[in-house]
Design a protein around this motif. Structure first.
Motif, PDB file in Angstrom:
ATOM      1  N   ALA A  48       0.862  -1.181   0.000  1.00  0.00           N
ATOM      2  CA  ALA A  48       0.000   0.000   0.000  1.00  0.00           C
ATOM      3  C   ALA A  48       0.894   1.224   0.000  1.00  0.00           C
ATOM      4  CB  ALA A  48      -0.900   0.000   1.234  1.00  0.00           C
ATOM      5  N   LYS A  49       0.489   2.264  -0.711  1.00  0.00           N
ATOM      6  CA  LYS A  49       1.308   3.472  -0.734  1.00  0.00           C
ATOM      7  C   LYS A  49       1.402   4.093   0.663  1.00  0.00           C
ATOM      8  CE  LYS A  49       1.866   2.239  -4.645  1.00  0.00           C
ATOM      9  NZ  LYS A  49       1.137   1.048  -4.275  1.00  0.00           N
ATOM     10  N   ARG A  50       0.430   3.836   1.504  1.00  0.00           N
ATOM     11  CA  ARG A  50       0.502   4.294   2.893  1.00  0.00           C
ATOM     12  C   ARG A  50       1.673   3.630   3.606  1.00  0.00           C
ATOM     13  NH1 ARG A  50      -4.964   5.138   5.540  1.00  0.00           N
ATOM     14  NH2 ARG A  50      -4.461   7.224   4.721  1.00  0.00           N
ATOM     15  N   THR A  51       1.849   2.344   3.391  1.00  0.00           N
ATOM     16  CA  THR A  51       2.960   1.614   3.988  1.00  0.00           C
ATOM     17  C   THR A  51       4.292   2.091   3.427  1.00  0.00           C
ATOM     18  OG1 THR A  51       1.517  -0.327   4.210  1.00  0.00           O
ATOM     19  CG2 THR A  51       3.896  -0.693   4.402  1.00  0.00           C
ATOM     20  N   MET A  52       4.344   2.260   2.110  1.00  0.00           N
ATOM     21  CA  MET A  52       5.588   2.676   1.462  1.00  0.00           C
ATOM     22  C   MET A  52       5.944   4.118   1.816  1.00  0.00           C
ATOM     23  SD  MET A  52       4.906   0.754  -2.183  1.00  0.00           S
ATOM     24  CE  MET A  52       6.550   0.920  -2.908  1.00  0.00           C
ATOM     25  N   ALA A  53       4.925   4.958   2.001  1.00  0.00           N
ATOM     26  CA  ALA A  53       5.180   6.340   2.427  1.00  0.00           C
ATOM     27  C   ALA A  53       5.750   6.370   3.844  1.00  0.00           C
ATOM     28  CB  ALA A  53       3.896   7.156   2.353  1.00  0.00           C
ATOM     29  N   ALA A  54       5.230   5.520   4.708  1.00  0.00           N
ATOM     30  CA  ALA A  54       5.756   5.442   6.076  1.00  0.00           C
ATOM     31  C   ALA A  54       7.225   5.015   6.060  1.00  0.00           C
ATOM     32  CB  ALA A  54       4.921   4.475   6.906  1.00  0.00           C
ATOM     33  N   ASP A  55       7.587   4.126   5.120  1.00  0.00           N
ATOM     34  CA  ASP A  55       8.997   3.756   4.972  1.00  0.00           C
ATOM     35  C   ASP A  55       9.869   4.988   4.764  1.00  0.00           C
ATOM     36  OD1 ASP A  55       8.386   1.033   5.016  1.00  0.00           O
ATOM     37  OD2 ASP A  55       8.670   0.737   2.856  1.00  0.00           O
ATOM     38  N   ILE A  56       9.405   5.884   3.887  1.00  0.00           N
ATOM     39  CA  ILE A  56      10.227   7.026   3.498  1.00  0.00           C
ATOM     40  C   ILE A  56      10.376   8.014   4.646  1.00  0.00           C
ATOM     41  CG2 ILE A  56      10.454   8.918   1.861  1.00  0.00           C
ATOM     42  CD1 ILE A  56      10.812   5.941   0.798  1.00  0.00           C
ATOM     43  N   VAL A  57       9.315   8.246   5.394  1.00  0.00           N
ATOM     44  CA  VAL A  57       9.402   9.141   6.551  1.00  0.00           C
ATOM     45  C   VAL A  57      10.341   8.542   7.604  1.00  0.00           C
ATOM     46  CG1 VAL A  57       8.094  10.186   8.434  1.00  0.00           C
ATOM     47  CG2 VAL A  57       7.152  10.166   6.114  1.00  0.00           C
ATOM     48  N   THR A  58      10.232   7.238   7.823  1.00  0.00           N
ATOM     49  CA  THR A  58      11.127   6.563   8.772  1.00  0.00           C
ATOM     50  C   THR A  58      12.570   6.623   8.301  1.00  0.00           C
ATOM     51  OG1 THR A  58       9.336   5.066   9.445  1.00  0.00           O
ATOM     52  CG2 THR A  58      11.591   4.375   9.946  1.00  0.00           C
ATOM     53  N   LEU A  59      12.773   6.435   7.006  1.00  0.00           N
ATOM     54  CA  LEU A  59      14.115   6.512   6.425  1.00  0.00           C
ATOM     55  C   LEU A  59      14.737   7.882   6.666  1.00  0.00           C
ATOM     56  CD1 LEU A  59      16.370   5.517   4.389  1.00  0.00           C
ATOM     57  CD2 LEU A  59      14.944   6.543   2.600  1.00  0.00           C
ATOM     58  N   ALA A  60      13.985   8.928   6.356  1.00  0.00           N
ATOM     59  CA  ALA A  60      14.518  10.285   6.528  1.00  0.00           C
ATOM     60  C   ALA A  60      14.851  10.552   7.995  1.00  0.00           C
ATOM     61  CB  ALA A  60      13.501  11.308   6.007  1.00  0.00           C
ATOM     62  N   ARG A  61      13.983  10.122   8.887  1.00  0.00           N
ATOM     63  CA  ARG A  61      14.252  10.325  10.312  1.00  0.00           C
ATOM     64  C   ARG A  61      15.490   9.569  10.761  1.00  0.00           C
ATOM     65  NH1 ARG A  61       7.925   9.798  12.303  1.00  0.00           N
ATOM     66  NH2 ARG A  61       7.338  11.964  11.782  1.00  0.00           N
ATOM     67  N   ALA A  62      15.661   8.359  10.242  1.00  0.00           N
ATOM     68  CA  ALA A  62      16.843   7.571  10.608  1.00  0.00           C
ATOM     69  C   ALA A  62      18.125   8.255  10.148  1.00  0.00           C
ATOM     70  CB  ALA A  62      16.743   6.176   9.999  1.00  0.00           C
ATOM     71  N   LEU A  63      18.012   9.063   9.097  1.00  0.00           N
ATOM     72  CA  LEU A  63      19.166   9.805   8.584  1.00  0.00           C
ATOM     73  C   LEU A  63      19.263  11.197   9.186  1.00  0.00           C
ATOM     74  CD1 LEU A  63      18.938   8.717   4.835  1.00  0.00           C
ATOM     75  CD2 LEU A  63      20.541   7.878   6.563  1.00  0.00           C
ATOM     76  N   GLY A  64      18.377  11.505  10.157  1.00  0.00           N
ATOM     77  CA  GLY A  64      18.466  12.752  10.893  1.00  0.00           C
ATOM     78  C   GLY A  64      17.598  13.888  10.386  1.00  0.00           C
ATOM     79  N   HIS A  65      16.570  13.576   9.581  1.00  0.00           N
ATOM     80  CA  HIS A  65      15.756  14.631   8.978  1.00  0.00           C
ATOM     81  C   HIS A  65      14.282  14.444   9.351  1.00  0.00           C
ATOM     82  CE1 HIS A  65      19.361  15.517   6.727  1.00  0.00           C
ATOM     83  NE2 HIS A  65      19.374  14.283   6.249  1.00  0.00           N
ATOM     84  N   GLU A  66      13.788  15.312  10.211  1.00  0.00           N
ATOM     85  CA  GLU A  66      12.382  15.260  10.597  1.00  0.00           C
ATOM     86  C   GLU A  66      11.477  15.878   9.525  1.00  0.00           C
ATOM     87  OE1 GLU A  66      10.868  13.873  13.251  1.00  0.00           O
ATOM     88  OE2 GLU A  66      12.799  13.040  13.879  1.00  0.00           O
TER      89      GLU A  66
END
Length: 292
Positions: free
Chosen positions: A81-99
């Motif tokens: 689901a694009k909702r799931t894949m979008a959550a991946d991207i927000v989590t990815l950015a946060r893991a790299l230090g970007h809120e």
């Protein structure tokens, strides 16, 4: 050897239990995440990314199910689901230090970006969607013989089993077909990049089909719920498209305007793979977006 984006570091970033995205990161400055489309990988952004890296931190992941990222099974129809894949991207950015970050996507990546903008508005500062319509609108405008250009949408929307078997029987012919017919300038995708795309897709048939199947099912439900609630994209939005709306009988700008009050809509004269065929123009448009 698989090509890489010159000057970028590669890492595996965990975004959910048991799921990591292979991600290229380069440059410094305000962050922008670039999401690839079908049938590509993060490499489609190679020219745009190296240009933007002069004054931005540029993050280019392979989406879940694509390239070198993990490809989970999809037993209940929600893994892609694009909702799931979008959550991946927000989590990815946060893991790299970007809120908070700018987000641009092409094709399938644009659908993920669109959903991220609706679901995570405080995280997405600016949004760009390249050569796509929101899922709900896409299914509504595809009709009659004009819908033949989207035959793959209908094929991969079928229940699990037959689409995967058909595509896996001749993956290079299937995925190569789109690289051929959607490209105005064949030289825009060099032989080594094309080979990397085909190799990646060859090993990802079930997950790619699951991504498309989600867009005929759960993604439509999520878009319809937002439409019914009059939810919109509140951040500055840039949409770059070919002029295929006229050929298919719809007004792309009007459809996008219903979702994005702060819309800048531009027609780009090239093929579908515009970040590879017109990288200078795409880079310039993204710079204009983040300056808004």
């Amino acid at each position: 050897m698989t090509p890489t984006i010159p000057g970028f570091d590669y890492q595996r970033v965990q975004v959910a239990e048991g799921i990591a995205l292979t991600t290229a990161v380069g440059g410094s400055g305000s962050p922008i995440v670039l999401l690839h489309g079908f049938p590509q990988t993060h490499l489609m952004w190679r020219d745009v990314a190296t240009d933007l890296a002069a004054d931005h931190t540029v993050i280019c992941p392979d989406l879940r199910g694509y390239g070198a990222s993990d490809k989970p099974a999809d037993p209940d129809g929600t893994a892609y689901a694009k909702r799931t894949m979008a959550a991946d991207i927000v989590t990815l950015a946060r893991a790299l230090g970007h809120e908070r970050f700018a987000l641009a996507g092409h094709d399938r990546g644009a659908l993920v970006a669109f959903r991220a903008g609706l679901d995570h508005p405080t995280s997405i500062s600016h949004l760009a969607c390249l050569d796509v319509l929101p899922t709900l609108d896409m299914w509504q405008v595809m009709r009659g013989t004009n819908a033949a250009v989207g035959f793959h949408l209908y094929l991969m929307a079928q229940p699990s089993g037959l689409p995967e078997q058909m595509i896996a029987a001749a993956p290079d012919a299937f995925f190569g077909h789109f690289l051929d017919i959607w490209t105005h300038d064949p030289d825009a995708i060099p032989a080594d990049i094309r080979a990397a795309y085909l190799d990646a897709c060859r090993h990802a048939v079930p997950s790619i089909v699951a991504d498309y199947r989600a867009s005929a099912r759960i993604d439509v439900d999520h878009d319809q719920a937002d439409k019914d609630a009059d939810n919109q994209l509140d951040m500055p939005v840039t949409v770059l498209q070919q002029d295929w709306g006229a050929a298919l009988g719809f007004d792309a700008r009007a459809l996008w305007s219903a979702w994005a009050p702060k819309l800048a809509h531009t027609t780009v004269t090239c093929g579908h793979f515009m970040a590879e065929e017109a990288p200078a123009q795409i880079t310039a448009e993204l710079r204009k977006l983040v300056d808004r």
